[in-house]
Structure formats: C-alpha cells, structure tokens
Design an enzyme around this catalytic site. Structure first.
Site, PDB file in Angstrom:
ATOM      1  N   GLY A  12       0.844  -1.203   0.000  1.00  0.00           N
ATOM      2  CA  GLY A  12       0.000   0.000   0.000  1.00  0.00           C
ATOM      3  C   GLY A  12       0.875   1.248   0.000  1.00  0.00           C
ATOM      4  N   ARG A  73       1.127  -5.012  -5.559  1.00  0.00           N
ATOM      5  CA  ARG A  73       1.126  -6.266  -4.821  1.00  0.00           C
ATOM      6  C   ARG A  73       1.504  -7.329  -5.854  1.00  0.00           C
ATOM      7  NH1 ARG A  73      -2.799  -3.275  -1.484  1.00  0.00           N
ATOM      8  NH2 ARG A  73      -1.727  -3.271   0.516  1.00  0.00           N
ATOM      9  N   ASP A 104       3.907  -4.109   6.430  1.00  0.00           N
ATOM     10  CA  ASP A 104       4.145  -5.399   7.049  1.00  0.00           C
ATOM     11  C   ASP A 104       4.398  -6.527   6.026  1.00  0.00           C
ATOM     12  OD1 ASP A 104       4.128  -6.554   9.582  1.00  0.00           O
ATOM     13  OD2 ASP A 104       2.262  -7.596   9.069  1.00  0.00           O
ATOM     14  N   THR A 127       3.770   2.787   5.701  1.00  0.00           N
ATOM     15  CA  THR A 127       2.344   2.430   5.727  1.00  0.00           C
ATOM     16  C   THR A 127       1.602   3.443   6.589  1.00  0.00           C
ATOM     17  OG1 THR A 127       0.739   0.858   6.638  1.00  0.00           O
ATOM     18  CG2 THR A 127       2.941   0.730   7.537  1.00  0.00           C
ATOM     19  N   ILE A 128       0.386   3.773   6.181  1.00  0.00           N
ATOM     20  CA  ILE A 128      -0.371   4.742   6.983  1.00  0.00           C
ATOM     21  C   ILE A 128      -0.849   4.114   8.297  1.00  0.00           C
ATOM     22  CG2 ILE A 128      -1.121   6.100   4.993  1.00  0.00           C
ATOM     23  CD1 ILE A 128      -3.925   4.804   5.347  1.00  0.00           C
ATOM     24  N   ASP A 129      -0.844   2.789   8.380  1.00  0.00           N
ATOM     25  CA  ASP A 129      -1.451   2.092   9.525  1.00  0.00           C
ATOM     26  C   ASP A 129      -0.656   2.155  10.836  1.00  0.00           C
ATOM     27  OD1 ASP A 129      -3.602   1.321   8.014  1.00  0.00           O
ATOM     28  OD2 ASP A 129      -2.697  -0.586   7.415  1.00  0.00           O
ATOM     29  N   ASP A 131       1.628   0.127  11.950  1.00  0.00           N
ATOM     30  CA  ASP A 131       1.485  -1.190  12.587  1.00  0.00           C
ATOM     31  C   ASP A 131       2.742  -2.053  12.445  1.00  0.00           C
ATOM     32  OD1 ASP A 131       1.332  -1.559   9.886  1.00  0.00           O
ATOM     33  OD2 ASP A 131      -0.404  -2.884   9.921  1.00  0.00           O
ATOM     34  N   ARG A 156     -17.991  17.674  11.882  1.00  0.00           N
ATOM     35  CA  ARG A 156     -18.499  18.250  13.126  1.00  0.00           C
ATOM     36  C   ARG A 156     -19.413  19.441  12.858  1.00  0.00           C
ATOM     37  NH1 ARG A 156     -16.987  17.802  18.102  1.00  0.00           N
ATOM     38  NH2 ARG A 156     -15.373  16.351  18.708  1.00  0.00           N
ATOM     39  N   ARG A 164     -26.870  15.588  14.733  1.00  0.00           N
ATOM     40  CA  ARG A 164     -26.754  14.226  14.221  1.00  0.00           C
ATOM     41  C   ARG A 164     -25.685  13.412  14.931  1.00  0.00           C
ATOM     42  NH1 ARG A 164     -27.262  15.925   7.989  1.00  0.00           N
ATOM     43  NH2 ARG A 164     -29.470  15.491   7.808  1.00  0.00           N
ATOM     44  N   GLY A 172      -7.760   0.836   8.559  1.00  0.00           N
ATOM     45  CA  GLY A 172      -7.164   0.110   9.676  1.00  0.00           C
ATOM     46  C   GLY A 172      -7.820  -1.251   9.813  1.00  0.00           C
ATOM     47  N   ARG A 173      -7.429  -2.184   8.925  1.00  0.00           N
ATOM     48  CA  ARG A 173      -8.044  -3.526   8.975  1.00  0.00           C
ATOM     49  C   ARG A 173      -7.616  -4.287  10.216  1.00  0.00           C
ATOM     50  NH1 ARG A 173      -8.340  -3.984   3.201  1.00  0.00           N
ATOM     51  NH2 ARG A 173      -6.102  -4.238   3.100  1.00  0.00           N
ATOM     52  N   GLU A 189     -16.385  11.030  20.576  1.00  0.00           N
ATOM     53  CA  GLU A 189     -16.973  10.455  21.802  1.00  0.00           C
ATOM     54  C   GLU A 189     -16.728   8.952  21.896  1.00  0.00           C
ATOM     55  OE1 GLU A 189     -18.518  12.815  20.050  1.00  0.00           O
ATOM     56  OE2 GLU A 189     -18.706  14.367  21.583  1.00  0.00           O
ATOM     57  N   GLU A 224     -11.850   0.273  10.209  1.00  0.00           N
ATOM     58  CA  GLU A 224     -12.572  -0.707   9.377  1.00  0.00           C
ATOM     59  C   GLU A 224     -12.492  -2.129   9.933  1.00  0.00           C
ATOM     60  OE1 GLU A 224      -8.947  -0.555   6.104  1.00  0.00           O
ATOM     61  OE2 GLU A 224     -10.965  -0.901   5.378  1.00  0.00           O
ATOM     62  N   ARG A 254      -5.043   7.735   1.936  1.00  0.00           N
ATOM     63  CA  ARG A 254      -3.729   7.301   1.465  1.00  0.00           C
ATOM     64  C   ARG A 254      -2.963   8.432   0.779  1.00  0.00           C
ATOM     65  NH1 ARG A 254      -3.773   1.678  -0.181  1.00  0.00           N
ATOM     66  NH2 ARG A 254      -3.881   0.580   1.796  1.00  0.00           N
TER      67      ARG A 254
HETATM   68  P1  ADP Z   1       1.959  -4.079   2.639  1.00  0.00           P
HETATM   69  O1  ADP Z   1       3.441  -4.080   2.399  1.00  0.00           O
HETATM   70  O2  ADP Z   1       1.362  -2.724   2.460  1.00  0.00           O
HETATM   71  O3  ADP Z   1       1.598  -4.749   3.955  1.00  0.00           O
HETATM   72  P2  ADP Z   1       1.062  -6.490   1.180  1.00  0.00           P
HETATM   73  O4  ADP Z   1       0.757  -7.263   2.405  1.00  0.00           O
HETATM   74  O5  ADP Z   1       0.091  -6.565   0.064  1.00  0.00           O
HETATM   75  O6  ADP Z   1       1.279  -4.927   1.454  1.00  0.00           O
HETATM   76  O7  ADP Z   1       2.483  -6.995   0.633  1.00  0.00           O
HETATM   77  C1  ADP Z   1       3.057  -6.427  -0.516  1.00  0.00           C
HETATM   78  C2  ADP Z   1       3.813  -7.469  -1.294  1.00  0.00           C
HETATM   79  O8  ADP Z   1       4.852  -8.037  -0.500  1.00  0.00           O
HETATM   80  C3  ADP Z   1       2.994  -8.670  -1.741  1.00  0.00           C
HETATM   81  O9  ADP Z   1       2.232  -8.425  -2.891  1.00  0.00           O
HETATM   82  C4  ADP Z   1       4.074  -9.707  -2.001  1.00  0.00           C
HETATM   83  O10 ADP Z   1       4.707  -9.481  -3.226  1.00  0.00           O
HETATM   84  C5  ADP Z   1       5.068  -9.397  -0.877  1.00  0.00           C
HETATM   85  N1  ADP Z   1       4.786 -10.293   0.249  1.00  0.00           N
HETATM   86  C6  ADP Z   1       3.892 -10.145   1.253  1.00  0.00           C
HETATM   87  N2  ADP Z   1       3.887 -11.199   2.083  1.00  0.00           N
HETATM   88  C7  ADP Z   1       4.813 -12.066   1.588  1.00  0.00           C
HETATM   89  C8  ADP Z   1       5.293 -13.365   1.970  1.00  0.00           C
HETATM   90  N3  ADP Z   1       4.822 -13.998   3.058  1.00  0.00           N
HETATM   91  N4  ADP Z   1       6.246 -13.936   1.194  1.00  0.00           N
HETATM   92  C9  ADP Z   1       6.738 -13.309   0.104  1.00  0.00           C
HETATM   93  N5  ADP Z   1       6.309 -12.110  -0.308  1.00  0.00           N
HETATM   94  C10 ADP Z   1       5.383 -11.493   0.409  1.00  0.00           C
END
Ligand code: ADP
Length: 320
Positions: A12, A73, A104, A127-129, A131, A156, A164, A172-173, A189, A224, A254
């Site tokens: 992302g 991805r 991640d 990442t914006i998350d 995390d 607001r 309302r 934020g999954r 709130e 989310e 984003r």
């Molecule tokens: P983010 O980096 O934002 O968390 P993704 O989880 O979609 O986004 O991961 C981005 C890319 O990183 C994936 O499309 C894939 O190419 C690679 N990737 C993610 N997880 C794995 C994994 N377990 N093994 C190998 N490549 C991975």
C-alpha cells in the site's frame, strides 16, 4: 562496502515514501554508490523494470504523496521461483543490496528474500497504519491522521447543525492506530478499534442518555477492522432512534502531500537505510523509538505484532 544498491516501494502506498526514496538515493549518490530505482514493487524486480537513478530523478518529489516509483502487490514474489528470478535480475545488474520501503507484507517478503538469497536488505516502514512492530512511527501515518482530522472538523460542523450522530469509518483492517489518534485529536466520543471489544447496545444507551442531557451531536470513529461503518450506523440509528449519518473516507486517507513530520522522518530513515546498506549491514528495519531513529531486526519486526498503545485507549475514554 557495497558499490551498487537498489531502492523500491511496495504494498500500500503512503505519503512520504517519495521523501524516503529521495533520501536513500541522494545519500548513496553522495557516498559514490550507484542507486537503482525498481518500479512497481516486487513486480519491477521480476519484470526487469529498473533504472539507474541520478540525483535529478528524485528532484521535485518530496512534496508529493504516492510513490513516483510506483507500487504493487506481487503474487509471484510469494513463490520461491519468483524470488529466485528477482535475485537473478538484481545480480545481472550488479545490484548488491536492497532497500525496501513498505508495510508489514512487503517487509515479510523482504525478510524471506534475504534469508533465501543472502542479499543484504534494509527495510523502512512505509504504511499509513502505523502497525510495524518495533517502531512507534511509520512513514505516512501522520499525513493520514491529519487527513482524517480535516474530515472530522468538517463533519463536526454539519453534525452540530443538525444534531446528528456521525459514524466515520477510517482505514485500519488490523490496526486501530489511525482511528485512535484521529479520534482523540478530533474529540470523538466513541472510538471503535479491532484491538478492543465493544458493546454496541451499551454505547447506544449511552448515546441516548447524552442526547437527553442536551448533547448536540456525537462523533464515532470506527477503524474498518472493528466493523463496517454502514452496518454500525444502521444499528445505531435503529437502537437510538436518532438521526445518524455514516461517512467512509476510503482512499483519500492514502493520498495527499506529506506533512512536515512525514517528510522529515522519512528523510531521516532514508539516510540511515542508505548508510547501513552501503556499509554492508542487513536484515534491519529503521524506525523510531521515543523520537530517536533506531534499528530493529527485520525478522523480529515481521514476526511480532505491534500492540495499540494502551495509553491511547485509556485517554480516549477519559476525554470522551
Ligand atoms: P503491505 O506491504 O502494504 O503490507 P502487502 O501485504 O500486500 O502490502 O504486501 C506487498 C507485497 O509483499 C505482496 O504483494 C508480495 O509481493 C510481498 N509479500 C507479502 N507477504 C509475503 C510473503 N509472506 N512472502 C513473500 N512475499 C510477500
């Protein structure tokens, strides 16, 4: 010392990725090291979509959201064959080390890639998350929180005019960070996050009492991962009988020009990543701890789950 490295953005996108790539590139060039830009995340590595960069290639990008290298991805990279092809393509160009800016998943891929091939890799949390384990900050999280605040300020005004209830769904999954910081700074709130259970019946009773006491409007921020805004809004409307509206910010969160914090932090992280990779270090992620740049073991970063700061959760309740 390495004499040729590559940099890429993956997963992302997040505002500030450009600032990070710019810092990696200029730091490496300053040290006399060649820098390749890989386009479209791991796709570009597999499809040989990479180019040797000059300082000019990264000019006029620090103020832009998104990533000029593109991101994606890439399913093929999740297979050993895909990763071996990527390794070959890097080798063919004499690229000896890699800086990956991503979330991640991207860092997890990087961790596997480095273990399998032995290629030096340094990660940056993009990442914006917010995390990524081991760092209190990720590139883009500040801009995204500010985007949400801007929306909250506007919501607001109209919520107050109509008395309302506003339910605002934010990204934020798996992480309630954005909902929590935006909720606290937007005076929300109720803040619903995936890390914490909530009782909607109880919340609705509370809302009714507040209205009975004269409250003009209520703002609820929902990550989310804690539930769909539309569904929660429907239940709230039914149970309270109060005028309720739902807003979902979506991908607006984003984008946008990165804040000063994201630009400066991404620049600092980028410089550290470049210096580390060219000096031969590997398997680390640079992040922040109490305002200082720190290095985190790459495998630890992807094998641990970051927890939402309990102080935020406590404070949100006290101030609500
Ligand atoms: P983010 O980096 O934002 O968390 P993704 O989880 O979609 O986004 O991961 C981005 C890319 O990183 C994936 O499309 C894939 O190419 C690679 N990737 C993610 N997880 C794995 C994994 N377990 N093994 C190998 N490549 C991975």
């Amino acid at each position: 010392m390495l004499n040729s490295i590559a940099v890429m953005t993956s997963g992302g996108d997040s505002p500030g990725m450009n600032a990070a790539v710019r810092a990696v590139t200029r730091t490496a060039l300053h040290a006399g090291v060649k820098v390749w830009g890989i386009r479209g995340g791991y796709h570009g590595m597999l499809d040989e979509d990479m180019f040797e960069m000059t300082s000019k290639d990264v000019s006029d990008i620090i103020q832009r959201g998104g990533t000029f290298l593109g991101t994606a991805r890439c399913k093929r990279f999740a297979t050993p064959e895909g990763r071996m092809l990527g390794y070959k393509n890097l080798n063919d160009r004499g690229i000896q080390g890699l800086v990956v800016v991503g979330g991640d998943g991207s860092l997890r891929g990087a961790s596997i890639f480095s273990k399998e091939t032995g290629i030096p890799i340094v990660g940056l949390p993009g990442t914006i998350d917010n995390d990524v384990w081991g760092s209190e900050y990720t590139i883009g999280s500040d801009t995204a929180a500010n985007t949400i605040i801007d929306a909250i300020n506007k919501l607001r005004d109209t919520a107050s005019a109509h008395r309302r209830i506003i339910v605002l769904e934010v990204m934020g999954r798996n992480s309630g960070y954005l909902a929590m910081v935006a909720g606290i700074s937007g005076g929300s709130e109720y803040i619903l996050v995936p890390e914490e259970e909530y009782d909607l019946d109880e919340i609705c009773e509370d809302m009714k009492e507040s209205y009975a006491k004269g409250k003009r409007y209520i703002l609820m921020v929902v990550a989310e991962g804690a539930g769909k805004g539309n569904e929660i809004g429907k239940i709230v409307a039914e149970k309270t009988g109060l005028d309720t509206r739902v807003s979902k910010l979506g991908h607006i969160q984003r984008g946008g020009s990165p804040t000063v914090i994201d630009r400066v932090n991404a620049s600092r992280l980028g410089e550290n990543a470049a210096l580390a990779i060219i000096s031969g270090l590997s398997d680390i992620v640079f992040g922040f701890d109490r305002g200082h740049v720190v290095s985190i073991n790459l495998h630890d970063a992807v094998n641990n789950k970051k927890k939402l700061n309990p102080e935020f959760m406590r404070l949100a309740k006290v101030l609500a």
